[in-house]
Design a protein around this motif. Sequence first.
Motif, short mmCIF file in Angstrom:
data_model
loop_
_atom_site.label_atom_id
_atom_site.label_comp_id
_atom_site.label_asym_id
_atom_site.label_seq_id
_atom_site.Cartn_x
_atom_site.Cartn_y
_atom_site.Cartn_z
N PHE A 157 0.82 -1.22 0.00
CA PHE A 157 0.00 0.00 0.00
C PHE A 157 0.85 1.26 0.00
CE2 PHE A 157 -2.89 3.08 2.19
CZ PHE A 157 -3.87 3.11 1.21
N VAL A 183 -4.91 -2.47 -3.61
CA VAL A 183 -5.48 -2.37 -2.26
C VAL A 183 -6.61 -1.35 -2.23
CG1 VAL A 183 -5.00 -1.90 0.17
CG2 VAL A 183 -3.28 -3.04 -1.24
N SER A 230 -9.66 -2.41 -4.46
CA SER A 230 -10.49 -3.47 -3.88
C SER A 230 -11.62 -2.90 -3.05
CB SER A 230 -9.62 -4.39 -3.01
OG SER A 230 -8.65 -5.04 -3.79
N VAL A 241 -6.68 -1.83 6.37
CA VAL A 241 -5.30 -1.86 5.89
C VAL A 241 -4.35 -1.56 7.05
CG1 VAL A 241 -3.62 -0.75 4.37
CG2 VAL A 241 -5.94 -1.16 3.55
#
Length: 208
Positions: free
Chosen positions: A115, A124, A127, A147
């Motif tokens: 990330f 990331v 998604s 995250v």
Amino acid sequence: MKASQLKNILAISVIGLGVSACGSMDVVSSIGGNSSDSTAMDTFGLTTEDFNYAANQAVEEFLASPASNRADGRRWRATLGEVVNDTTFKIDTRSMTSRMRNKLINSGKFSFSGFTGQDRTSFVADSRQLSKSSMVDQRTVAKAGTVQAPDLEIAGEIRQRTNVSGDGSRQRLEYEFDFRAVDANTGQIAFSTLIDIKKLGSNKKFAW
């Protein structure tokens, strides 16, 4: 002596001088890079073998230090920062950091962020955008706020110094790989190491 014999002798002499001149360009690396690999090329530049050596040394020193172990026993969440190329050569520093990342992951003590940093990918963030699509099963969509931020950055610099012998016939290139790991929570440099590679060779310039 016949003219044809004289020509042959002169030709052999010229070839011998050429081989001798080319041989004087041999480059010797401090890590013995030219001794075992029959396909290796003598060069003042950095080779795959040099990158492997520097990456191995840096990772082994890191893993041997207390800084590689978190106090809570968990893996470090690391990110790859910038490795500055401060040399006269065009160097793909990812050849270095990718090797280090792979070795650190395989140690079981580190995971790396996709990330942030050099390994950053849009996957990331993309998604989580799928939550807006009616075509996607929302139970499978990655949730916002999940995250994990990295708590360690690995960065560094590659420097070069050139020294020429007193008679000007030989030169030595000294590469210095300076790597460090910075703790995001404290801002302190948790680990630092310097890896040296030296290359000695001719200072003469040839047309070939």
